[in-house]
Write an enzyme that holds these catalytic residues in place. Structure first.
Site, PDB file in Angstrom:
ATOM      1  N   MET A 124      28.616  41.379  34.575  1.00 23.61           N
ATOM      2  CA  MET A 124      28.626  40.069  33.922  1.00 23.61           C
ATOM      3  C   MET A 124      27.316  39.800  33.177  1.00 23.61           C
ATOM      4  O   MET A 124      27.322  39.216  32.097  1.00 23.61           O
ATOM      5  CB  MET A 124      28.861  38.969  34.966  1.00 23.61           C
ATOM      6  CG  MET A 124      30.121  39.157  35.819  1.00 23.61           C
ATOM      7  SD  MET A 124      31.626  39.130  34.849  1.00 23.61           S
ATOM      8  CE  MET A 124      31.685  37.417  34.384  1.00 23.61           C
ATOM      9  N   GLY A 125      26.209  40.208  33.788  1.00 25.68           N
ATOM     10  CA  GLY A 125      24.913  40.005  33.135  1.00 25.68           C
ATOM     11  C   GLY A 125      24.369  38.600  33.293  1.00 25.68           C
ATOM     12  O   GLY A 125      23.709  38.088  32.384  1.00 25.68           O
TER      13      GLY A 125
ATOM     14  N   LYS B 105      26.962  30.006  41.375  1.00 27.58           N
ATOM     15  CA  LYS B 105      26.656  31.231  40.626  1.00 27.58           C
ATOM     16  C   LYS B 105      25.134  31.396  40.608  1.00 27.58           C
ATOM     17  O   LYS B 105      24.403  30.401  40.573  1.00 27.58           O
ATOM     18  CB  LYS B 105      27.214  31.088  39.202  1.00 27.58           C
ATOM     19  CG  LYS B 105      26.782  32.163  38.201  1.00 27.58           C
ATOM     20  CD  LYS B 105      27.411  33.514  38.459  1.00 27.58           C
ATOM     21  CE  LYS B 105      26.934  34.573  37.463  1.00 27.58           C
ATOM     22  NZ  LYS B 105      27.271  35.937  37.886  1.00 27.58           N
TER      23      LYS B 105
ATOM     24  N   CYS C 185      20.874  41.771  41.869  1.00 26.61           N
ATOM     25  CA  CYS C 185      21.774  41.820  40.705  1.00 26.61           C
ATOM     26  C   CYS C 185      21.630  43.177  40.008  1.00 26.61           C
ATOM     27  O   CYS C 185      20.539  43.546  39.578  1.00 26.61           O
ATOM     28  CB  CYS C 185      21.445  40.701  39.717  1.00 26.61           C
ATOM     29  SG  CYS C 185      22.395  40.876  38.195  1.00 26.61           S
TER      30      CYS C 185
HETATM   31  C1  DHB Z   1      25.599  39.323  38.471  1.00 30.66           C
HETATM   32  C2  DHB Z   1      26.043  40.306  39.314  1.00 30.66           C
HETATM   33  C3  DHB Z   1      25.572  40.353  40.607  1.00 30.66           C
HETATM   34  O1  DHB Z   1      25.980  41.291  41.488  1.00 30.66           O
HETATM   35  C4  DHB Z   1      24.656  39.414  41.033  1.00 30.66           C
HETATM   36  O2  DHB Z   1      24.197  39.459  42.269  1.00 30.66           O
HETATM   37  C5  DHB Z   1      24.212  38.432  40.175  1.00 30.66           C
HETATM   38  C6  DHB Z   1      24.698  38.384  38.882  1.00 30.66           C
HETATM   39  C7  DHB Z   1      26.089  39.284  37.085  1.00 30.66           C
HETATM   40  O3  DHB Z   1      26.279  40.345  36.495  1.00 30.66           O
HETATM   41  O4  DHB Z   1      26.239  38.174  36.546  1.00 30.66           O
END
Ligand code: DHB
Length: 319
Positions: free
Chosen positions: A79-80, A53, A137
């Protein structure tokens, strides 16, 4: 002729940044790769690599729920950046090295300096094979996607390459206009980038529940990154365009977007992908999806008489 090839003679092995992957199919950063247990499950599966992640300097709880919704055609998420903080993902690298596949860390610092600090620290971890620097993101309120600001991307890459000791790749947002592909390619061409992953979710889409007459996720008034079926044509275009624009370089393009079966993976590789990542479909199906897609891709290759992905990688024809 094609029938003369046995499935055992077909290899899906590939290389990214000179690092060997037993299979070109692995997880996208995001779904089911945030905890030690999830990363071990990817290690035990047929996934060709383990990708974490996106990590920030400090642990984060992320945005309020609901923040991920699956639909018939794909997903929306905001998700953030919930994650355990980069140290946990870095410290797991030794035990994840027990699996016969590379471990990649995704890094998505909350600021320019955070990215540089994390990447500097990761130099100390022998068993992190490479870093996927996330320039895309879409889900942190108030934080634009770096990949849509070409000068900011260039400055960040300058700072990161000044401290990096490991291969660095970038996770790009989708581009939609020809000059934008060229502008990003000219930035990337000025750095020793190991790979470019195309694409992150299509940012800031909106999904509606018509019976409730409401949005379906809580953060950002329902706006979120779109993944799954709908994004495959955009993903293929980005893989193809960057493969073409960066083809004089040693860098690998990694395809991500709308892959849920062997034919989807075949299409990405035909456009120029050296490997493919599974996001929305992995979230839906869990780790068995890697073996299923592997078997489907091998059957397609047998049918077509291909022994390795190099036999068709990037060989998409014009008509
Ligand atoms: C999140 C979403 C994304 O597309 C990414 O590249 C990194 C993090 C997220 O919202 O956690």
């Amino acid at each position: 002729m094609s029938n003369d090839i046995s499935l055992n003679d077909i290899s899906l092995s590939t290389k990214i940044a000179g690092i060997a992957l037993p299979s070109c199919i692995y997880n996208a950063s995001g779904p089911l790769c945030s905890t030690a247990d999830e990363l071990h499950a990817i290690g035990k599966s047929a996934s060709g690599a383990i990708l974490s992640k996106s990590a920030t300097l400090a642990k984060r709880a992320g945005n309020p729920s609901p923040r991920y919704i699956d639909t018939k055609w794909g997903s929306i998420n905001s998700m953030g950046l919930p994650n355990e903080g980069y140290e946990l993902y870095a410290n797991l690298s030794n035990e994840l090295n027990a699996y016969d596949k590379p471990y990649f860390m995704s890094v998505s610092g909350m600021s320019f300096d955070e990215n540089v600090t994390i990447i500097k620290e990761l130099a100390n971890f022998e068993h992190i094979s490479a870093i996927e620097l996330n320039l895309s993101c879409p889900n942190v309120p108030g934080k634009p996607q770096a990949g849509y600001d070409f000068e900011q991307s260039r400055s960040l890459l300058e700072a990161v390459f000044a401290v990096a000791t490991k291969p660095i790749g970038v996770k790009l947002p989708p581009y939609f206009d020809m000059p934008h592909f060229e502008m990003m390619a000219s930035v990337l061409n000025d750095f020793p980038i190991a790979f470019a992953t195309c694409i992150n979710s299509i940012g800031n889409g909106l999904v509606i529940d018509t019976s409730l007459e409401s949005v379906v996720i809580k953060p950002k008034h329902g706006f979120g990154g779109i993944g799954g079926d709908f994004i495959k044509p955009t993903a293929l275009a980005n893989v193809r365009k960057f493969y073409t624009l960066l083809s004089d370089k040693k860098l690998a393009i990694i395809g991500c977007g709308g892959i849920k079966n062997g034919m989807d993976a075949f299409e990405h590789i035909l456009c120029g992908a050296s490997a493919v990542q599974i996001g929305t479909h992995f979230m839906r199906e869990g780790t068995p999806c890697f073996k299923t897609i592997e078997n489907e891709l091998k059957s397609i290759m047998k049918e077509k008489g291909y022994h390795s992905i190099d036999d068709f990688k990037g060989k998409l024809k014009d008509i």
